[in-house]
Design a protein around this motif. Structure first.
Motif, short mmCIF file in Angstrom:
data_model
loop_
_atom_site.label_atom_id
_atom_site.label_comp_id
_atom_site.label_asym_id
_atom_site.label_seq_id
_atom_site.Cartn_x
_atom_site.Cartn_y
_atom_site.Cartn_z
N ARG A 1 3.56 -9.70 -13.55
CA ARG A 1 2.53 -9.81 -12.53
C ARG A 1 3.44 -10.63 -11.32
O ARG A 1 3.36 -10.20 -10.13
N GLU A 2 4.28 -11.43 -11.97
CA GLU A 2 5.27 -12.19 -10.85
C GLU A 2 5.96 -11.11 -10.28
O GLU A 2 6.54 -11.15 -9.08
N GLN A 3 6.54 -10.18 -10.91
CA GLN A 3 7.52 -9.35 -10.28
C GLN A 3 6.83 -8.39 -9.50
O GLN A 3 7.56 -8.01 -8.27
N GLU A 4 5.58 -7.98 -9.72
CA GLU A 4 4.89 -7.39 -8.77
C GLU A 4 4.64 -7.96 -7.43
O GLU A 4 4.60 -7.43 -6.51
N ARG A 5 4.16 -9.38 -7.66
CA ARG A 5 3.93 -10.04 -6.40
C ARG A 5 5.28 -10.11 -5.65
O ARG A 5 5.13 -9.96 -4.40
N ALA A 6 6.44 -10.32 -6.50
CA ALA A 6 7.69 -10.72 -5.59
C ALA A 6 7.83 -9.33 -4.79
O ALA A 6 8.69 -9.31 -3.42
N THR A 7 7.75 -8.23 -5.50
CA THR A 7 7.73 -6.80 -4.77
C THR A 7 6.92 -6.37 -3.64
O THR A 7 7.51 -6.35 -2.46
N LYS A 8 5.72 -6.89 -3.78
CA LYS A 8 5.09 -6.75 -2.44
C LYS A 8 5.19 -7.94 -1.43
O LYS A 8 5.27 -7.55 -0.11
#
Length: 208
Positions: free
Chosen positions: A16-23
């Protein structure tokens, strides 16, 4: 005997944190390009959202207000300059060589999207609190450059009579490239930076 983990459609905290960082990164890159091309004041978060096919509230969710988006763009550019200073400071050899390495990297960074934003966007665009934070970070970069110039003067690898004025001259010459350099131009940013720095360095090399 342990049972194999049950497959789950739900992402774990790391994912979830990786996805947030990507966005967040995607939003920042879209925003900084618009700020650089159109100007901060003529770019709205609606424009940024539309370019990504998302809603403006989603930008608020990931980054906050327009001021916060701008500050994060500027912070990324300054962080790269700070890292360049750290790397150059750790190099062996005379002060002039460390100065040259830092100046070349400085030139490269300010011709990239986030570095270009640092040069093209005046800090008066920021809210007072963000402006104070920006100026503190910028001051670190200015002080690092002045240290490199001072070290080159102290060890005799450069002939410098006025450290402060020399530092200002270097920054001014390099910063202007962030306004005229074309990303798709014939010369890469690294080549432009190297050529400008070579010209600047000739002015402080000791006379034989």
């Amino acid at each position: 005997m342990d049972r194999p983990a049950t497959p789950t459609p739900f992402r774990n905290a790391t994912e979830r944190e990786q996805e947030r960082a990507t966005k967040r990164d995607a939003v920042l890159r879209a925003a900084v390009r618009m700020f650089n091309q159109r100007g901060y004041h003529t770019t709205s978060l609606d424009d940024v959202a539309a370019s990504l096919g998302i809603s403006k509230p989603l930008i608020y969710h990931y980054l906050g207000t327009k001021d916060q988006v701008l500050f994060e763009c500027l912070r990324r550019g300054l962080d790269r300059l700070r890292q360049a200073a750290v790397e150059a400071a750790g190099l062996p050899g005379p002060g002039l060589e460390r100065l040259k390495v830092f100046l070349r990297r400085y030139g490269e960074v300010i011709m990239d999207d986030f570095g270009r934003c640092v040069i093209r966007t005046g800090d008066e665009a920021l809210a007072p609190e963000s402006r104070a934070r920006f100026r503190a970070l910028k001051r670190e970069i200015d002080q690092a450059l002045r240290r490199f110039v001072q070290e080159a003067a102290d060890d005799g690898s450069a002939s410098i009579s006025d450290v402060k004025l020399t530092s200002f001259a270097f920054v001014g010459a390099l910063s202007w490239s962030a306004r005229w350099q074309e990303p798709e131009g014939a010369l890469a940013a690294s080549e432009i930076a190297a050529r400008i720095v070579d010209i600047l360095i000739r002015g402080i090399e000791p006379q034989v």
